[in-house]
Motif scaffolding. Structure first.
Motif, short mmCIF file in Angstrom:
data_model
loop_
_atom_site.label_atom_id
_atom_site.label_comp_id
_atom_site.label_asym_id
_atom_site.label_seq_id
_atom_site.Cartn_x
_atom_site.Cartn_y
_atom_site.Cartn_z
N VAL A 92 -8.61 3.41 -2.90
CA VAL A 92 -7.59 2.30 -3.68
C VAL A 92 -7.25 1.53 -2.95
CG1 VAL A 92 -4.85 3.21 -3.71
CG2 VAL A 92 -7.17 4.88 -4.45
N SER A 93 -7.44 1.24 -1.49
CA SER A 93 -6.62 0.25 -0.96
C SER A 93 -8.31 -1.22 -1.32
CB SER A 93 -7.23 0.64 0.54
OG SER A 93 -8.67 0.67 1.05
N ARG A 94 -8.97 -0.97 -1.42
CA ARG A 94 -9.89 -2.32 -1.77
C ARG A 94 -9.31 -1.89 -2.79
NH1 ARG A 94 -10.60 -3.90 2.52
NH2 ARG A 94 -8.72 -3.06 2.04
N HIS A 95 -9.18 -1.97 -3.98
CA HIS A 95 -8.67 -2.09 -5.12
C HIS A 95 -7.82 -3.78 -5.48
CE1 HIS A 95 -11.96 -0.71 -8.80
NE2 HIS A 95 -11.31 0.53 -7.47
N LYS A 96 -7.03 -2.63 -4.76
CA LYS A 96 -5.40 -3.13 -3.91
C LYS A 96 -6.04 -4.72 -3.50
CE LYS A 96 -2.10 0.45 -3.69
NZ LYS A 96 -1.33 1.31 -2.62
N ARG A 97 -6.74 -4.61 -2.64
CA ARG A 97 -7.16 -5.93 -2.05
C ARG A 97 -7.83 -6.91 -3.18
NH1 ARG A 97 -8.50 -10.23 -1.44
NH2 ARG A 97 -9.15 -11.03 0.91
N TYR A 98 -9.21 -6.53 -3.81
CA TYR A 98 -9.94 -7.26 -4.68
C TYR A 98 -9.42 -6.73 -5.88
CZ TYR A 98 -12.42 -8.23 -0.22
OH TYR A 98 -11.94 -7.96 1.68
N GLY A 99 -8.41 -6.29 -6.67
CA GLY A 99 -8.50 -6.03 -7.93
C GLY A 99 -9.32 -5.37 -8.17
N ASP A 100 -8.91 -5.29 -10.02
CA ASP A 100 -10.84 -4.34 -10.68
C ASP A 100 -12.02 -4.38 -11.09
OD1 ASP A 100 -10.11 -1.86 -12.14
OD2 ASP A 100 -9.62 -3.04 -14.08
#
Length: 245
Positions: A107-115
Motif C-alpha cells: 500500500v505504501s509503495r502504491h501511494k509513492r509510485y501510483g497504481d
C-alpha cells in the motif's frame, strides 16, 4: 565452494528468497552439496518483487540522473528497512504479522509510485506456510516453510563460532567507491561496504578482526552510472591496445 566451510548470510544483508533457492538449486545441479552448509540470519530483510518493480520505477523517475542500478530491488529494500517498514526473515514465521506487514508495504509503495501492476495475492501464496493437512506434500511448501531450516539467530551463531575457536572469514561485496557513507554519493549502494560492515552486518566486535585483506585494482570500475574517477579526461588515448576501460 569449500566443502568444509559453513556459510552464513549476515544480518546486514537483504535477501530475495526465490533467487536464494534458485541459486542453491543451480549449485546442487553442478554437484556442490549445500545441505547443512549455508544459513541465513533471522534479522535479514526481505526483498520482494514489489521492491524490484519500484527499483525500475525509481530509475525511470530519475531520468538522465538515474543511478544505473541492477533493478534487483536492493535499494528499495534498504529504504524499507531504514524507514522501519521493512520485513525481516523472522516475520515469515508469524503469518498474520507477515501478511499485515506485507500488505502495508505494498500500500505504501502504491501511494509513492501510483497504481502499478502487482499481484499481492499471488505473492502471498508463494510465501504462505501450508496448512497441517498439506505438510505431507513437499511440493506444497511455501517459501516460508522451505526457508525455516536455513534460518538461525546469527548473533548466537557467530559467538558460538568464536567460542569454539573456529576460523572466521568475512567477505564483503562491492568496494569503497560504492560505500553509502564514503563512496561517490549518490552513485553508491545502500549499505556499508568498508571494513565497518563486518561489525554492523554480522554483529562481530571490532577486536575480533585480526587481519584485513583488501583487493585493489589499477583502475576503478563500477556497475551503472556515476563518476568514473580514473578516466583520463582530456588526454589522448595511449597508442597501445590497453586502455583504462
Amino acid at each position: 565452494m569449500n566443502p568444509s566451510a559453513i556459510n552464513l548470510i549476515g544480518s546486514g544483508c537483504v535477501v530475495h528468497v526465490p533467487s536464494f533457492f534458485e541459486e542453491l538449486e543451480n549449485l546442487q545441479k553442478k554437484g556442490l552439496d549445500t545441505q547443512d552448509r549455508i544459513f541465513l540470519s533471522d534479522r535479514c530483510h526481505l526483498v520482494f518483487d514489489v521492491h524490484q518493480i519500484c527499483d525500475g520505477l525509481k530509475e525511470a523517475e530519475l531520468g538522465h540522473k538515474s543511478i544505473g542500478t541492477t533493478k534487483k530491488g536492493i535499494g528499495p529494500a534498504y529504504s524499507s528497512k531504514s524507514s522501519r517498514s521493512g520485513i525481516r526473515v523472522h516475520h515469515l514465521f508469524d503469518w498474520e504479522e507477515f501478511e499485515a506487514r506485507f500488505r502495508g508495504l505494498v500500500v505504501s509503495r502504491h501511494k509513492r509510485y501510483g497504481d502499478f501492476e502487482y499481484d499481492v495475492e499471488a505473492e502471498l501464496v508463494r510465501y504462505k506456510v501450508p496448512s497441517e493437512s498439506m505438510r505431507c506434500d513437499l511440493t506444497a511448501k511455501g517459501y516460508a516453510e522451505k526457508l525455516r531450516d536455513y534460518v538461525v539467530d546469527a548473533v548466537a551463531f557467530m559467538q558460538n563460532a568464536f567460542l569454539a575457536d573456529k576460523r572466521v572469514l568475512c567477505e564483503g561485496a562491492n568496494a569503497i567507491m560504492l560505500d553509502l557513507d564514503f563512496g561517490t554519493y549518490p552513485y553508491v549502494t545502500s549499505s556499508p561496504t568498508s571494513i565497518g560492515g563486518v561489525c554492523s552486518g554480522l554483529g562481530i566486535p571490532p577486536q575480533r578482526i585480526i587481519k584485513t585483506i583488501g583487493v585493489v585494482k589499477a583502475y576503478t570500475t563500477r556497475v551503472g552510472a556515476g563518476p568514473f574517477p580514473t578516466e583520463q579526461l582530456d588526454v589522448s588515448p595511449p597508442s597501445s591496445s590497453f586502455c583504462s576501460q
